[in-house]
Design a protein around this motif. Structure first.
Motif, PDB file in Angstrom:
ATOM      1  N   LEU A 135       0.844  -1.186   0.000  1.00  0.00           N
ATOM      2  CA  LEU A 135       0.000   0.000   0.000  1.00  0.00           C
ATOM      3  C   LEU A 135       0.885   1.243   0.000  1.00  0.00           C
ATOM      4  O   LEU A 135       1.835   1.338   0.791  1.00  0.00           O
ATOM      5  N   THR A 136       0.564   2.195  -0.861  1.00  0.00           N
ATOM      6  CA  THR A 136       1.384   3.399  -0.964  1.00  0.00           C
ATOM      7  C   THR A 136       1.431   4.150   0.367  1.00  0.00           C
ATOM      8  O   THR A 136       2.452   4.720   0.729  1.00  0.00           O
ATOM      9  N   GLY A 137       0.313   4.124   1.086  1.00  0.00           N
ATOM     10  CA  GLY A 137       0.246   4.831   2.357  1.00  0.00           C
ATOM     11  C   GLY A 137       1.176   4.260   3.415  1.00  0.00           C
ATOM     12  O   GLY A 137       1.494   4.933   4.393  1.00  0.00           O
ATOM     13  N   GLN A 138       1.605   2.997   3.205  1.00  0.00           N
ATOM     14  CA  GLN A 138       2.504   2.388   4.197  1.00  0.00           C
ATOM     15  C   GLN A 138       3.960   2.489   3.790  1.00  0.00           C
ATOM     16  O   GLN A 138       4.834   1.935   4.457  1.00  0.00           O
ATOM     17  N   MET A 139       4.216   3.191   2.689  1.00  0.00           N
ATOM     18  CA  MET A 139       5.604   3.325   2.237  1.00  0.00           C
ATOM     19  C   MET A 139       6.262   4.528   2.900  1.00  0.00           C
ATOM     20  O   MET A 139       5.601   5.391   3.460  1.00  0.00           O
ATOM     21  N   SER A 140       7.581   4.571   2.786  1.00  0.00           N
ATOM     22  CA  SER A 140       8.305   5.740   3.293  1.00  0.00           C
ATOM     23  C   SER A 140       8.066   6.912   2.348  1.00  0.00           C
ATOM     24  O   SER A 140       7.607   6.731   1.219  1.00  0.00           O
ATOM     25  N   GLY A 141       8.372   8.113   2.817  1.00  0.00           N
ATOM     26  CA  GLY A 141       8.142   9.306   2.001  1.00  0.00           C
ATOM     27  C   GLY A 141       8.866   9.225   0.662  1.00  0.00           C
ATOM     28  O   GLY A 141       8.311   9.581  -0.381  1.00  0.00           O
ATOM     29  N   GLY A 142      10.095   8.729   0.694  1.00  0.00           N
ATOM     30  CA  GLY A 142      10.872   8.638  -0.537  1.00  0.00           C
ATOM     31  C   GLY A 142      10.273   7.648  -1.521  1.00  0.00           C
ATOM     32  O   GLY A 142      10.222   7.907  -2.723  1.00  0.00           O
ATOM     33  N   GLN A 143       9.787   6.525  -0.987  1.00  0.00           N
ATOM     34  CA  GLN A 143       9.170   5.529  -1.869  1.00  0.00           C
ATOM     35  C   GLN A 143       7.892   6.079  -2.483  1.00  0.00           C
ATOM     36  O   GLN A 143       7.614   5.887  -3.656  1.00  0.00           O
ATOM     37  N   ARG A 144       7.121   6.808  -1.659  1.00  0.00           N
ATOM     38  CA  ARG A 144       5.874   7.360  -2.150  1.00  0.00           C
ATOM     39  C   ARG A 144       6.129   8.368  -3.271  1.00  0.00           C
ATOM     40  O   ARG A 144       5.423   8.386  -4.272  1.00  0.00           O
ATOM     41  N   SER A 145       7.186   9.189  -3.104  1.00  0.00           N
ATOM     42  CA  SER A 145       7.433  10.153  -4.180  1.00  0.00           C
ATOM     43  C   SER A 145       7.945   9.446  -5.429  1.00  0.00           C
ATOM     44  O   SER A 145       7.736   9.931  -6.534  1.00  0.00           O
ATOM     45  N   ARG A 146       8.555   8.261  -5.252  1.00  0.00           N
ATOM     46  CA  ARG A 146       8.956   7.526  -6.448  1.00  0.00           C
ATOM     47  C   ARG A 146       7.752   6.894  -7.153  1.00  0.00           C
ATOM     48  O   ARG A 146       7.746   6.774  -8.374  1.00  0.00           O
ATOM     49  N   VAL A 147       6.718   6.501  -6.384  1.00  0.00           N
ATOM     50  CA  VAL A 147       5.491   6.027  -7.024  1.00  0.00           C
ATOM     51  C   VAL A 147       4.904   7.162  -7.858  1.00  0.00           C
ATOM     52  O   VAL A 147       4.486   6.984  -9.011  1.00  0.00           O
ATOM     53  N   SER A 148       4.913   8.365  -7.253  1.00  0.00           N
ATOM     54  CA  SER A 148       4.375   9.531  -7.943  1.00  0.00           C
ATOM     55  C   SER A 148       5.165   9.814  -9.232  1.00  0.00           C
ATOM     56  O   SER A 148       4.586  10.149 -10.269  1.00  0.00           O
ATOM     57  N   LEU A 149       6.483   9.641  -9.148  1.00  0.00           N
ATOM     58  CA  LEU A 149       7.328   9.839 -10.330  1.00  0.00           C
ATOM     59  C   LEU A 149       7.028   8.780 -11.384  1.00  0.00           C
ATOM     60  O   LEU A 149       6.925   9.082 -12.582  1.00  0.00           O
ATOM     61  N   ALA A 150       6.842   7.532 -10.925  1.00  0.00           N
ATOM     62  CA  ALA A 150       6.564   6.439 -11.865  1.00  0.00           C
ATOM     63  C   ALA A 150       5.294   6.716 -12.662  1.00  0.00           C
ATOM     64  O   ALA A 150       5.223   6.429 -13.855  1.00  0.00           O
ATOM     65  N   VAL A 151       4.289   7.312 -12.003  1.00  0.00           N
ATOM     66  CA  VAL A 151       3.045   7.635 -12.703  1.00  0.00           C
ATOM     67  C   VAL A 151       3.333   8.571 -13.875  1.00  0.00           C
ATOM     68  O   VAL A 151       2.801   8.407 -14.972  1.00  0.00           O
ATOM     69  N   ALA A 152       4.244   9.525 -13.629  1.00  0.00           N
ATOM     70  CA  ALA A 152       4.544  10.501 -14.682  1.00  0.00           C
ATOM     71  C   ALA A 152       5.305   9.869 -15.847  1.00  0.00           C
ATOM     72  O   ALA A 152       5.308  10.417 -16.947  1.00  0.00           O
ATOM     73  N   LEU A 153       5.957   8.738 -15.618  1.00  0.00           N
ATOM     74  CA  LEU A 153       6.718   8.107 -16.691  1.00  0.00           C
ATOM     75  C   LEU A 153       5.823   7.313 -17.640  1.00  0.00           C
ATOM     76  O   LEU A 153       6.225   6.990 -18.757  1.00  0.00           O
ATOM     77  N   LEU A 154       4.589   7.005 -17.203  1.00  0.00           N
ATOM     78  CA  LEU A 154       3.672   6.214 -18.029  1.00  0.00           C
ATOM     79  C   LEU A 154       3.365   6.947 -19.323  1.00  0.00           C
ATOM     80  O   LEU A 154       3.247   8.175 -19.340  1.00  0.00           O
TER      81      LEU A 154
END
Lengths: 264, 264
Positions: A135-154
């Motif tokens: 779950l994104t909410g259970q990730m660290s801040g850095g991991q969460r911002s990388r999920v956000s970055l991954a969305v932009a790469l789609l």
């Protein structure tokens, strides 16, 4: 500035933005060439985020010229061609990383099989394959911002607008992300506009836009900036330019609340 | 971190943003339901609370089964509206405050896709909720009514959509969860007091009676009462159902207008 065949990734001229009843950007003129990694540097509160929002087309009350990939910023046709990552991670905390990516890929209109492939590739790009089902909410801040970055790469956007993507990350991760940014530019021809208030990231960029208090101080390569100001680092070059602007200007306005790390 | 090789830019065909795409609407509905699926307690509360409250009501009117019939039938229409109002207003407020809404509107997603996606997801949930509550009321609590349970279900579903629409609309005026929750008594309670549940509408002070004619919940409760007393679909029932559906649609359109691609 340039009139090459493909229009520049971003071209601004006489750009003004009013936000929250305040003039935030004043008379900006600059060009971001295609396929470049351009850094947008300046202290917190200088208008970097507002400029990025204007480029992404989410900022109201923008006047002057602002063209993105040859079209007026905010055009509907630009939406699939541009990836924008806000400063705080904008993903669903109550979905896993993979579910987040899957949804945003569907919004981009990627068809089934292609969607799965791109989701896996984006997860690999930001090195989160191992955490894809957390779950994104259970990730660290850095991991969460990388999920956000991954969305932009789609969808392999032509222009990536990244607002402080490396803030709060450890040095190894920061280096890896900068390597990813350069690979995106080299291998996919992506243009990246990356903001930071940390001046030591300046040398990782090919070109720099230096901002202060809503105005553009300089637009050049890091080497050229150091050369023309006869300073050793981009940070001292920035301070040099600030002093020059202050001397030309009226006295420096009280700069309380500027939590940038640019003061010596 | 790895990269993928990719065809050069320009080869990708442009994806257009249409006002409505079934594909994106369904993806949004699936995403909303996936978010809820990670929150088992909310689902349990949504589904079980109406049932438990009906059981409570059954024993409150232990000696007066006729009152239980009429109030119970009304509540079957009111529960979905209240719960969906709460869930939607919080969910869309979160979209606004976490930046996911800004991201979605910078992507090729139509506003109608988002609004209908939410309506669809919560509509599905409302059908399950209302079926469960109606089933328990009819078979376990001997709620006695003349018409078809399908008609009760139809009104309950329309009510849920109205709740979703109202929740979406008010979330535009709330900047915090505290405010959003306070909109529940502000928007729902007056309708509850004036819908005829506590006193017949024609016995109210004439000004209030007039107001009650303008509130959609009055028609929802009237519709439920029609099913209670008439074995067939009456003209009054059709009118009530149309008024509730029309109100839901109207508020959804107004709610969609509060979603702004560009914000100040």
């Amino acid at each position: 500035m340039m009139n090459n065949h493909p229009p520049p990734a971003v071209r601004a001229d006489g750009l003004h933005v009013v936000r929250g009843g305040r003039q935030v950007l004043t008379d900006l003129a600059f060009t971001v060439p295609r396929g470049s990694v351009t850094g947008l540097l300046g202290p917190s509160g200088c208008g970097k985020t507002t400029l990025m929002r204007a480029i992404a087309g989410t900022q109201a009350r923008v006047t002057g010229t602002l063209e993105v990939l040859g079209r007026p910023a905010g055009s509907a046709a630009l939406r699939p061609r541009l990836g924008y990552v806000t400063q705080s991670p904008s993903v669903y905390a109550d979905l896993t990383a993979r579910q987040n990516l899957d949804y945003f890929a569907a919004v981009l209109g990627l068809p089934g099989a292609e969607r799965g492939r791109q989701v896996e590739a984006a997860l690999a790009d930001v090195d989160l394959t191992g955490r894809a089902d957390s779950l994104t909410g259970q990730m660290s801040g850095g991991q969460r911002s990388r999920v956000s970055l991954a969305v932009a790469l789609l969808g392999t956007p032509e222009l990536l607008v990244l607002d402080e993507p490396t803030v709060g990350l450890d040095p190894v991760l920061r280096r890896d992300l900068w390597q990813l940014f350069h690979r995106l530019a080299e291998e996919r021809g992506t243009t990246l506009l990356i903001s930071s208030h940390v001046m030591d990231e300046a040398d990782r960029c090919e070109r720099l836009l230096l901002m202060r208090a809503g105005e553009l101080l300089a637009e050049d390569t890091p080497e050229a900036l150091r050369r023309t100001t006869a300073e050793g680092t981009v940070e001292s070059a920035f301070l040099h330019l600030v002093d020059r602007a202050r001397a030309a200007d009226e006295p420096w306005p009280a700069h309380t609340g500027q939590k940038g790390r640019t003061t010596p | 971190m790895s990269t993928r090789t990719r065809t050069p830019h320009g080869a990708t065909e442009p994806v257009t943003t249409r006002a409505l795409s079934p594909h994106r609407t369904l993806a949004t509905a699936r995403r909303v339901l996936r978010q809820l699926s990670h929150d088992r307690r909310t689902i349990a509360l949504l589904l079980l609370l109406p049932v438990l409250l009906l059981v409570l009501l059954y024993y409150v009117f232990d000696a007066d089964r006729r009152s239980f019939d009429s109030i119970g039938a009304s509540l079957l229409g009111i529960f979905p509206m209240i719960t969906m109002f709460l869930v939607t207003s919080i969910a869309t407020l979160r979209e606004r405050t976490t930046g996911t809404l800004e991201r979605l509107l910078a992507m090729p997603l139509g506003k109608a896709d988002l609004v209908l996606g939410y309506a669809l997801a919560f509509g599905v949930l409302a059908v399950v909720q209302a079926s469960l509550a109606t089933g328990v009321a009819v078979w376990a609590l001997d709620l006695d009514f003349a018409g078809s349970p399908w008609l009760l279900l139809l009104i309950a579903l329309l009510d849920a959509l109205l709740g979703t629409a109202l929740g979406l609309f008010v979330s535009a005026f709330a900047t915090s969860e505290f405010q959003a929750v306070q909109f529940m008594p502000a928007v729902i309670f007056p309708q509850l007091l004036l819908c005829g549940l506590f006193a017949p509408r024609d016995s109210m002070q004439p000004a209030l009676e007039a107001v009650s004619h303008a509130l959609p919940m009055s028609y929802a409760v009237d519709g439920m009462t029609e099913v209670l007393h008439h074995p067939d679909v009456t003209g009054a029932f059709v009118r009530d159902a149309l008024v509730v559906a029309g109100s839901a649609l109207l508020v959804l359109v107004v709610g969609a207008a509060t979603l702004r691609r560009r914000t100040t």
